[in-house]
Design a protein around this motif. Structure first.
Motif, short mmCIF file in Angstrom:
data_model
loop_
_atom_site.label_atom_id
_atom_site.label_comp_id
_atom_site.label_asym_id
_atom_site.label_seq_id
_atom_site.Cartn_x
_atom_site.Cartn_y
_atom_site.Cartn_z
N ARG A 63 0.46 -1.18 -0.17
CA ARG A 63 -0.08 0.21 -0.23
C ARG A 63 1.25 1.10 -0.04
N SER B 211 0.75 4.51 -3.34
CA SER B 211 1.12 5.70 -2.29
C SER B 211 1.87 6.32 -3.20
N GLY C 290 -4.71 6.80 1.52
CA GLY C 290 -5.08 5.77 1.11
C GLY C 290 -6.40 5.78 0.04
#
Length: 135
Positions: A12, A16, A132
């Protein structure tokens, strides 16, 4: 020892970071709205983008260019901000013939207030990316 959750968090974070490459194109429309609002506010106040006051009307000493704010618009084209000045206000901006020069849009360096308006355009998409959220 690492587990699946750690690898998922790392993935993640990498996603990003990759999404941050789109930050200028995501921020440009917001920055354009901010710049337009700032320029319209300065024109409504009878001031140039750098904050200097316009000369009063020659005829009666009143406020000059009362409708100049309506002649200003800004839009984003990709990562470029385009500031437009329409109508007879262009002649006042540049000073033509006997018309006094009254700056309505910036020329040359960017005044600090406009720089801040541009920078503030980056805040919402940056926050969305690092939290996110999809843009």
């Amino acid at each position: 020892m690492a587990n699946r959750g750690d690898f998922a968090a790392l993935e993640r974070m990498i996603a990003s970071c990759r999404e941050l490459a789109r930050l200028p194109e995501l921020a440009a429309p917001i920055a354009a709205r901010n710049v337009e609002a700032e320029l319209r506010a300065s024109a409504s106040a009878g001031r140039a983008p750098d904050g200097s006051a316009w000369a009063p009307r020659k005829s009666d000493g009143g406020k000059a260019l009362a409708n100049a704010a309506g002649a200003i618009s800004a839009k984003a084209i990709g990562t470029v901000l385009l500031i437009l000045l329409r109508g007879h206000h262009v002649f006042h901006h540049f000073g033509a013939g006997s018309v006094s020069k009254r700056r309505i849009i910036p020329q040359g360096s960017i005044p600090p207030k406009l720089g801040n308006a541009i920078r503030l355009g980056f805040v919402p998409p940056f926050r969305d990316i690092v939290k996110g959220r999809k843009s």
